[in-house]
Motif scaffolding. Structure first.
Motif, PDB file in Angstrom:
ATOM      1  N   PRO A 151     -67.576  29.898  68.190  1.00 29.32           N
ATOM      2  CA  PRO A 151     -67.442  30.136  66.751  1.00 29.32           C
ATOM      3  C   PRO A 151     -67.511  28.856  65.913  1.00 29.32           C
ATOM      4  O   PRO A 151     -68.018  28.882  64.792  1.00 29.32           O
ATOM      5  CB  PRO A 151     -66.053  30.770  66.627  1.00 29.32           C
ATOM      6  CG  PRO A 151     -65.761  31.331  67.961  1.00 29.32           C
ATOM      7  CD  PRO A 151     -66.429  30.435  68.949  1.00 29.32           C
ATOM      8  N   ASP A 152     -67.018  27.749  66.435  1.00 33.79           N
ATOM      9  CA  ASP A 152     -66.991  26.531  65.622  1.00 33.79           C
ATOM     10  C   ASP A 152     -68.079  25.526  66.011  1.00 33.79           C
ATOM     11  O   ASP A 152     -68.060  24.375  65.560  1.00 33.79           O
ATOM     12  CB  ASP A 152     -65.605  25.868  65.666  1.00 33.79           C
ATOM     13  CG  ASP A 152     -65.213  25.436  67.068  1.00 33.79           C
ATOM     14  OD1 ASP A 152     -66.035  25.604  67.997  1.00 33.79           O
ATOM     15  OD2 ASP A 152     -64.092  24.930  67.247  1.00 33.79           O
ATOM     16  N   ARG A 194     -68.672  23.954  68.755  1.00 40.85           N
ATOM     17  CA  ARG A 194     -68.290  22.857  69.650  1.00 40.85           C
ATOM     18  C   ARG A 194     -68.320  23.366  71.095  1.00 40.85           C
ATOM     19  O   ARG A 194     -68.343  24.571  71.336  1.00 40.85           O
ATOM     20  CB  ARG A 194     -66.885  22.349  69.302  1.00 40.85           C
ATOM     21  CG  ARG A 194     -66.762  21.905  67.861  1.00 40.85           C
ATOM     22  CD  ARG A 194     -65.455  21.178  67.620  1.00 40.85           C
ATOM     23  NE  ARG A 194     -64.278  22.020  67.876  1.00 40.85           N
ATOM     24  CZ  ARG A 194     -63.037  21.570  67.917  1.00 40.85           C
ATOM     25  NH1 ARG A 194     -62.794  20.283  67.728  1.00 40.85           N
ATOM     26  NH2 ARG A 194     -62.030  22.382  68.134  1.00 40.85           N
ATOM     27  N   ALA A 216     -59.244  24.192  69.611  1.00 42.49           N
ATOM     28  CA  ALA A 216     -59.148  25.369  68.757  1.00 42.49           C
ATOM     29  C   ALA A 216     -59.235  26.578  69.674  1.00 42.49           C
ATOM     30  O   ALA A 216     -59.700  26.467  70.816  1.00 42.49           O
ATOM     31  CB  ALA A 216     -60.281  25.400  67.738  1.00 42.49           C
ATOM     32  N   PHE A 219     -60.037  30.931  69.891  1.00 41.05           N
ATOM     33  CA  PHE A 219     -60.599  32.096  69.211  1.00 41.05           C
ATOM     34  C   PHE A 219     -60.593  33.312  70.140  1.00 41.05           C
ATOM     35  O   PHE A 219     -60.568  33.169  71.354  1.00 41.05           O
ATOM     36  CB  PHE A 219     -62.047  31.817  68.796  1.00 41.05           C
ATOM     37  CG  PHE A 219     -62.196  30.581  67.960  1.00 41.05           C
ATOM     38  CD1 PHE A 219     -61.925  30.613  66.612  1.00 41.05           C
ATOM     39  CD2 PHE A 219     -62.586  29.384  68.542  1.00 41.05           C
ATOM     40  CE1 PHE A 219     -62.046  29.471  65.837  1.00 41.05           C
ATOM     41  CE2 PHE A 219     -62.702  28.232  67.787  1.00 41.05           C
ATOM     42  CZ  PHE A 219     -62.435  28.272  66.423  1.00 41.05           C
TER      43      PHE A 219
END
Lengths: 297, 277
Positions: free
Chosen positions: A66-67, A69, A103, A105
């Motif tokens: 999602p980001d 990375r 992070a 998700f």
């Protein structure tokens, strides 16, 4: 039935219903995504004493996260929704939130919603920030290297735990080499994890024990050192047995993992593998039966 | 997808209230029924067929052509379907809408998305004051949804906004994010004075540094914020060009404020804008 000279027992693996979720852990680079994912899935080999069974499903390219990375898809399995919620909160809170640049998700779009960052946000002590984009809410929790971003909810689905097969080999080295080949092949199958160390378990268990306080004990019928003492399942030439336990999001994934795993274990010349079998309790405990010969047809 | 096209033929006497013209409201009507619909303008009402040329078939897509600034409340209360608007509609476009899409080819008046609760408004032109603001007497502005304006916006963009996303690709006027409660506002052009005044929470992303940063905002440094790719990912399906511009904020200077109102909001200056100070 034989594969590359290895006898396949006419038996089945007996598995049980579980609850599962997939989480996506990302970080600044693959190394730190791996640190977070490995910490989060540590001490998660068996629900018997770990609370959950968890493992790395696969590595994700930046284009798959999602980001944007590098990331890792992780699967967590428990026996109940309540326990899954507790394990997510504890493991993400202690192992992902704490890991630099990370992070976290949701990795599933379907299923029953279950808290991910919903409660972890309070670590922000009032400085946390909510952002809702396209129906998904994310929490930005200020931490010492910037912000920990965590999706508010993930999804819980019905899943299956306890798929397995046994590799019976002439000695420990042959059994280990076969198990390693199997795990490498099985890691390419989506929707499954092999939760034990390196994906392999050497302490297969049976239900019950002579000791009243124990609910499970060593599977003595498959212990080669006891061949002379018990009504062993092992022939004289079997010197070591290793088991591969498979948890999956559905039966098709476990079927496929079992198929590629057994075929890889039996591959090569002078592999030393003598038989492939599976662990079950007579079929009376688990509703899912993975019949080896049907899977390998 | 079936499509009904209404082209304004006669200039209305007084303000023409177009709130009744919603795809779902007209869906299932015959063209005769559509022509007989009564529309209020000023103190009078007229049959729709006397004001608009009617073509096509009612369905999920309603096109309104040749609108003027006297056409008010276009798409007000929209819950589903798509409204394609050409011309320069007047005030309160998309007022209190909760779903669906309004696409405007032209400029729109004041109060676009007033009290909006969901859905998408895209204006390929400029808009007036109080985009995503609050209804008279309300305490909160826009509470969900997305508004994208490719041109400029007037004053008080996102006034008392509670949730959602407003992107102004041109300039915005004074008091952008006025008393904002939460949500996200992006301004890619110049931002007028008093940005974020009275802001409690929420995010103002400014691609250009304001002439003067508000005195009640404090700098915190420049960061690569993980939330930015998530914002870009959300926007990419709506507006690829805007998504690319959000990359300008991949490193952003963070200002906390309004410190006179709790300081839990933020102004993020794109790194290039921050470097230009």
């Amino acid at each position: 039935m034989k594969i590359n000279g290895v006898a396949i027992d006419n038996t089945f693996a007996e598995a049980f219903p579980m609850k599962a979720t997939r989480l996506v852990v990302t970080a600044y680079n693959e190394t730190w995504a791996e640190h977070a994912a490995r910490a989060m899935t540590g001490f998660a080999t068996s629900v018997i004493a770990c609370g959950c069974e968890a493992g790395i499903e696969r590595r994700l390219k930046p284009s798959e996260t999602p980001d944007g990375r590098p990331g890792i898809a992780v699967l967590l399995f428990t026996m109940s929704k309540k326990e899954l919620g507790k394990q997510i909160q504890n493991r993400v809170g202690q192992c992902v939130l704490t890991s630099p640049t990370s992070a976290c998700f949701a990795g599933l779009d379907e299923g029953e919603p279950i808290a991910l960052g919903k409660n972890l946000r309070y670590f922000g002590d009032g400085h946390q920030i909510s952002k809702k984009f396209g129906g998904k809410r994310y929490w930005r929790v200020p931490v010492m290297d910037g912000e920990f971003v965590c999706e508010e909810m993930t999804r819980m689905v019905k899943a299956i735990g306890g798929g397995n097969f046994l590799i019976l080999a002439r000695d420990q080295a042959a059994a280990l080499a076969a198990a390693e080949r199997a795990i490498v092949a099985m890691q390419t199958v989506p929707g499954v994890i092999m939760p034990f160390p390196g994906g392999v378990v050497r302490s297969g268990s049976k239900v019950g024990s002579k000791y009243k306080t124990l609910s499970a004990s060593t599977n003595h019928l498959f212990c080669p050192t006891l061949k002379g003492a018990v009504d062993s399942e092992l022939s004289a030439d079997v010197g070591a047995v290793l088991e591969i336990v498979i948890d999956g999001l559905d039966t098709a994934s476990i079927d496929e993992a079992t198929r590629v795993g057994i075929r890889a274990a039996c591959r090569g010349r002078n592999h030393g593998v003598l038989r492939i079998s599976a662990g079950n309790y007579g079929g009376s405990l688990g509703p899912y039966h993975f019949k080896l010969r049907d899977i390998l047809k | 997808m079936t499509r009904l096209e209404l082209t304004l033929a006669a200039a209305p006497v007084g303000a023409l209230d177009l709130a009744p013209l919603l795809p779902a409201a007209l869906d299932g009507m015959t063209l005769d029924q559509v022509r007989r619909l009564r529309l209020r303008h000023g103190t009078r009402s007229s049959a729709l067929g006397d004001l608009f040329a009617v073509n096509g078939e009612p369905g999920e897509l309603l096109a309104l052509r040749g609108l003027t600034s006297g056409c008010l409340r276009v798409g007000a209360g929209l819950t589903s379907g798509t409204l394609e608007v050409s011309g320069n509609p007047g005030d309160e476009l998309g007022r209190e809408m909760s779903g669906g899409t309004i696409l405007v080819r032209g400029n729109a008046g004041d109060g676009v998305g007033l009290g909006m609760r969901g859905g998408l408004i895209r204006v390929q032109g400029s808009v007036g004051d109080r985009v995503g603001g609050m209804l008279p007497g309300a305490t909160r502005g826009m509470n969900e949804g997305t508004i994208i304006v490719t041109g400029d916006a007037g004053e008080r963009v996102g006034e008392r906004m509670r949730r959602g996303l407003i992107a102004i690709c041109g300039d915005s006027g004074a008091y952008t994010g006025d008393r904002m409660l939460a949500g996200t506002i992006i301004v890619l052009g110049a931002c007028g004075p008093h940005a974020g005044a009275g802001m409690r929470r929420g995010t103002l992303l400014l691609a250009e540094r304001p002439a003067q940063m508000p005195a009640t905002f404090n700098p915190s440094g420049t960061f690569a914020l993980t939330i930015m790719p998530l914002l870009a990912q959300y926007v990419v399906d709506i507006d690829r060009r805007l998504a690319r511009r959000i990359a300008d904020f991949s490193r952003a200077e963070r200002w906390c404020g309004d410190m006179a109102h709790g300081g839990k909001g933020e102004i993020l200056l794109a790194a290039a804008a921050a470097a230009g100070r």
